[in-house]
Each structure stands twice: as C-alpha cells, then as structure tokens.
Design a protein around this motif. Structure first.
Motif, short mmCIF file in Angstrom:
data_model
loop_
_atom_site.label_atom_id
_atom_site.label_comp_id
_atom_site.label_asym_id
_atom_site.label_seq_id
_atom_site.Cartn_x
_atom_site.Cartn_y
_atom_site.Cartn_z
N ALA A 10 -13.39 9.17 -14.21
CA ALA A 10 -14.22 9.26 -15.42
C ALA A 10 -15.16 10.44 -15.26
CB ALA A 10 -15.00 7.97 -15.63
N GLY A 11 -14.96 11.48 -16.08
CA GLY A 11 -15.79 12.68 -15.93
C GLY A 11 -15.58 13.29 -14.56
N SER A 12 -16.67 13.54 -13.86
CA SER A 12 -16.57 14.12 -12.52
C SER A 12 -16.42 13.07 -11.43
CB SER A 12 -17.83 14.96 -12.24
OG SER A 12 -19.00 14.13 -12.32
N ALA A 13 -16.49 11.79 -11.81
CA ALA A 13 -16.41 10.70 -10.82
C ALA A 13 -14.97 10.28 -10.61
CB ALA A 13 -17.24 9.51 -11.29
N ARG A 14 -14.64 10.01 -9.36
CA ARG A 14 -13.29 9.56 -9.01
C ARG A 14 -13.42 8.45 -7.96
NH1 ARG A 14 -7.84 11.62 -8.44
NH2 ARG A 14 -6.88 10.91 -6.47
N PHE A 15 -12.74 7.34 -8.18
CA PHE A 15 -12.78 6.20 -7.27
C PHE A 15 -11.35 5.85 -6.86
CE2 PHE A 15 -16.44 5.91 -10.04
CZ PHE A 15 -17.48 5.57 -9.19
N THR A 16 -11.19 5.55 -5.60
CA THR A 16 -9.92 5.07 -5.07
C THR A 16 -10.13 3.66 -4.54
OG1 THR A 16 -9.27 7.33 -4.45
CG2 THR A 16 -8.06 5.50 -3.43
N LEU A 17 -9.45 2.69 -5.15
CA LEU A 17 -9.66 1.29 -4.82
C LEU A 17 -8.40 0.69 -4.21
CD1 LEU A 17 -11.37 0.11 -8.15
CD2 LEU A 17 -12.43 1.20 -6.16
N PRO A 18 -8.53 -0.04 -3.10
CA PRO A 18 -7.36 -0.75 -2.57
C PRO A 18 -7.00 -1.92 -3.49
CG PRO A 18 -9.33 -1.37 -1.35
CD PRO A 18 -9.74 -0.28 -2.30
N THR A 19 -5.73 -2.22 -3.58
CA THR A 19 -5.29 -3.35 -4.39
C THR A 19 -5.05 -4.57 -3.51
OG1 THR A 19 -2.99 -2.65 -4.25
CG2 THR A 19 -4.27 -1.87 -6.14
N LEU A 20 -5.06 -5.73 -4.13
CA LEU A 20 -4.77 -6.99 -3.47
C LEU A 20 -3.34 -7.41 -3.78
CD1 LEU A 20 -8.14 -8.72 -4.44
CD2 LEU A 20 -7.54 -7.84 -2.17
N PRO A 21 -2.72 -8.24 -2.94
CA PRO A 21 -1.30 -8.60 -3.15
C PRO A 21 -1.10 -9.45 -4.40
CG PRO A 21 -2.24 -9.83 -1.30
CD PRO A 21 -3.26 -8.81 -1.68
N LEU A 22 -0.36 -8.91 -5.35
CA LEU A 22 -0.09 -9.62 -6.60
C LEU A 22 0.70 -10.91 -6.38
CD1 LEU A 22 0.91 -6.77 -9.10
CD2 LEU A 22 -0.91 -8.46 -9.43
N GLU A 23 1.59 -10.90 -5.39
CA GLU A 23 2.45 -12.07 -5.19
C GLU A 23 1.66 -13.30 -4.74
OE1 GLU A 23 2.58 -9.45 -1.47
OE2 GLU A 23 2.64 -9.19 -3.66
N ASP A 24 0.44 -13.10 -4.25
CA ASP A 24 -0.38 -14.24 -3.80
C ASP A 24 -1.31 -14.77 -4.89
OD1 ASP A 24 0.76 -13.97 -1.32
OD2 ASP A 24 -0.88 -12.78 -0.48
N TYR A 25 -1.33 -14.09 -6.05
CA TYR A 25 -2.28 -14.49 -7.10
C TYR A 25 -1.70 -15.65 -7.90
CZ TYR A 25 -6.14 -13.84 -10.36
OH TYR A 25 -7.28 -14.03 -11.10
N PRO A 26 -2.52 -16.67 -8.19
CA PRO A 26 -2.00 -17.84 -8.93
C PRO A 26 -1.71 -17.52 -10.39
CG PRO A 26 -4.37 -18.04 -8.63
CD PRO A 26 -3.94 -16.84 -7.83
N GLN A 27 -0.82 -18.29 -10.97
CA GLN A 27 -0.50 -18.12 -12.39
C GLN A 27 -1.65 -18.66 -13.23
OE1 GLN A 27 3.20 -19.89 -13.55
NE2 GLN A 27 2.94 -19.45 -15.73
N LEU A 28 -2.01 -17.92 -14.28
CA LEU A 28 -3.09 -18.35 -15.16
C LEU A 28 -2.69 -19.63 -15.90
CD1 LEU A 28 -4.13 -14.92 -16.70
CD2 LEU A 28 -5.43 -16.26 -15.05
N PRO A 29 -3.64 -20.53 -16.16
CA PRO A 29 -3.32 -21.78 -16.84
C PRO A 29 -2.96 -21.55 -18.30
CG PRO A 29 -5.69 -21.58 -16.55
CD PRO A 29 -5.07 -20.44 -15.79
N ASP A 30 -2.18 -22.47 -18.84
CA ASP A 30 -1.81 -22.43 -20.26
C ASP A 30 -2.98 -22.97 -21.08
OD1 ASP A 30 -0.68 -22.50 -22.73
OD2 ASP A 30 0.87 -23.97 -22.25
#
Length: 377
Positions: free
Chosen positions: A99-119
C-alpha cells in the motif's frame, strides 16, 4: 491469489471478522483470518473459534482467485494503519501486502488445519439493525461476570408467538434488565427461548447497527444451538449457552407505594460526584423527600463524606434507599442509550427491588430492576 482493495473496506472487514478471534487460541490456526478471493470480484474475510464465527464480504478487484490464512491480529493492525489502494498477492507460503510505499510480507497458516465455518441456517425473524443494537446494548448493562455462574453471562431471547415480539433479558442477580421489540418472524411454530453469550452477542449486533435489516436466528434442536446475526454482507454465529435465566415476572410488580421522576443526566452526575468518597462496596444513599428534593449521600462519619441534592417529583411518602453506585450509574446509562432523558423510580419498600423505566415510555421500552443495599438500622 491476487487482488486489490480499498484500505477502508479492508480495514472494516478484518475488524468485523476479528471479533471472533480467541484471546488465547487453543491451536495456532484459530488465530488466523481466512481470506477468500473469488472470480466475481468478492473478498470474503472469516474467523472461527468453534464457539463464534464472523464472516463478511467486500468488493475487490480479483485477478487471481484463491484462499489464504494469516495472523488475524497482525492483519487487523496493518489494515488500520495503511492508506489508499491495497494490493495483496499470495506467493508460495507468503502473503505480500503493498500500500503506497509500505510493503508487508506475512507468513501464512496451514489451510488444511482450519475448521469448516458453521452453516448459518434459516433466520427466525427480521429486525432493524439500530433497534436490535439498542436493545442488546441496554440489557447488557445487567450482565454478570461471575465465572462460577456462566449462565449469568448470557442474554436470554424469548420469542412470543402470539404477540409477535422478541424480549431480551439479562441479570447478575442484583439487577435485571428487560427490553422487548416487535419483529417480523418467519416460520417459528410457537414460543421459543434460548440463551446467547452476552458479550459476543453485543459485539455481533453492534457490528451491524447501521444495517436497515438484520436476520436473527434463535436456535433450537435443528441448528446445533447456533444463534445467527446476519446482514446483507456479514454473518455472525454464536453457540448458545446451556441453562436459563431466573424468571423475572415476580420482580416487576404492578403496584407501587412510591414513584419518583428524576432527570437522568443530573442524577448520574450527582451519583458520580458523591461516589468519589464511597469505598469498595459502600452504597450511595438516596433520600426522596416531600419537598421535591432527592438528597444523595455517601461515606461515613469516620471517613470522607459527600452530600448532593437534585430535583425530583415524588408521589407517595418519603423514602430512603441505598444502591451500589456503579450499578445505579450503569442503569442510568442504559436508559440514555434508548434516548430517555428522565427516569421513573418505582418502589414498594426500601428493601425490595426498585423498578426503573424511562419517563412516559411504553411497555416495550427498557425496564430495570435494581436491588437495594440494606442499610444498618
């Protein structure tokens, strides 16, 4: 995944979803916000901790659909401080945000371990967002915070099929708040009552307070005990609490020996002034006199003392009663949320609960039972 989005929209979305981030996540992935960019130029931001979920969508220019799970607290802080157009790109296990002159590099978390959202399921009825937020905010003033009695941390919702009303109640045993709304209910077959986690419900309804209509689901056996608060673009689910609040009908009598009307802002300021000398658990004494004065006192002859006087209109004999000053201040604040400028105090005796309601208010407006503190002698 690759998209660009306006910073204001991104900040609002991640702030909304972050309401469901646990303070101490039991597993690392639950500290993450799930970002999902789709081909139809929509960015979905979600959070879930097995008890509460928040899910919202905003418009984004999506050039590469995909999903990523990143630290929620960090993304929320970043989104609040950057400005202008935000470019987001997933490169391997890293999310690059510029964003503008700012740059961020963020590590991601494992998607396969994330629970399914409730209905979220089907809504039970519809309410205006401002009215819903007002009602829940008012009764939340009486929420308990005793960890040994988690049922008192809940707000009860009762659907009355015949009246077409929804009543919100909360209590910590020393005060009891009741507020009723008329609502458009859907296919509910009869009366229904369920207990929602109070603070989480308050967060959910405040987040959609500006929405003209909100769908609200009261759980039953068919939807796994989930409350749902859903607006056009956002959805929150809350797992209900077990148990029920004590009945309140007997606390609200229909006949009173004394009634006094006081301007809320004047009384609240006076309570806060005299409470400056009140030590822990020391009450503020209120003496309603026949000459139209309400005398407030705190402290004792051996310590600091304070006295103040405000105007009142008393019907019935003179009365002296005492309250926890914080509880009384909380009650007065709750009435101002609903726009009341004066409050009626109704008493049966100095040792029985006082009933407060807005002056000239209707039956659906906030009613508040406040237990007095017994005075020596």
């Amino acid at each position: 995944m690759q998209f660009t989005v306006d910073q204001t929209d991104l900040a609002a979305a991640v702030t909304y979803a972050a309401h469901s981030l646990p303070a101490k996540p039991p597993v690392p992935v639950l500290a993450g916000l799930l970002l999902a960019a789709t081909d139809d130029d929509v960015l979905r931001v979600s959070a879930f901790d097995y008890e509460t979920s928040s899910d919202t969508t905003i418009q984004a220019a999506v050039t590469g659909p995909g999903r990523a799970l990143v630290s929620g607290r960090l993304l929320t802080d970043i989104a609040a401080r950057i400005r202008g157009t935000v470019r987001v790109e997933l490169t391997g296990p890293r999310l690059i945000l510029t964003a503008g002159s700012a740059r961020f590099t963020l590590p991601t978390l494992p998607l396969e371990d994330y629970p399914q959202l409730p209905d979220a399921g089907t809504g039970s009825g519809t309410l205006p967002g401002p009215a819903l937020a007002e009602a829940v905010t008012q009764v939340a003033a009486a929420l308990g915070n005793d960890d040994a009695l988690p049922v008192l941390s809940g707000i009860s919702l009762h659907h009355d099929q015949a009246a077409g009303t929804l009543t919100f109640t909360a209590t910590d045993r020393y005060r009891y708040a009741v507020r009723t709304l008329t609502w458009k209910h859907c296919d509910l077959a009869g009366d229904r009552t369920a207990l929602a986690p109070g603070k989480k419900l308050l967060d959910a309804v405040k987040a959609c307070a500006d929405d003209p209509t909100v769908d609200l689901t009261i759980p039953d056996d068919s939807n796994a005990g989930l409350f749902t608060v859903r607006s056009e673009t956002s959805t929150s689910t809350l797992r209900g609490l077990e148990g029920s609040l004590p009945a309140y009908n007997t606390l609200f009598p229909s006949e009173f020996a004394h009634t006094a009307t006081v301007e809320i802002s004047v009384l609240k300021e006076a309570v806060q002034r005299v409470a400056l000398v009140a030590t822990r658990n020391t009450p503020v004494r209120l003496a309603f006199t026949a000459d139209g004065s309400l005398v407030l006192e705190a402290g004792s002859s051996d310590d600091a003392q304070a006295v103040d006087t405000v105007d009142t209109a008393l019907q019935g004999e003179e009365l002296t009663i005492a309250f926890n000053p914080q509880f009384l201040t909380d009650a007065l604040t709750a009435f101002t949320v609903g726009g009341a400028t004066a409050v009626d105090f109704q008493f049966t005796s100095p040792t029985k609960p006082a009933i407060l309601h807005g002056h000239d208010s209707d039956d659906q407006a906030l009613r508040y039972a406040l237990m007095p503190v017994r005075l020596d002698g």
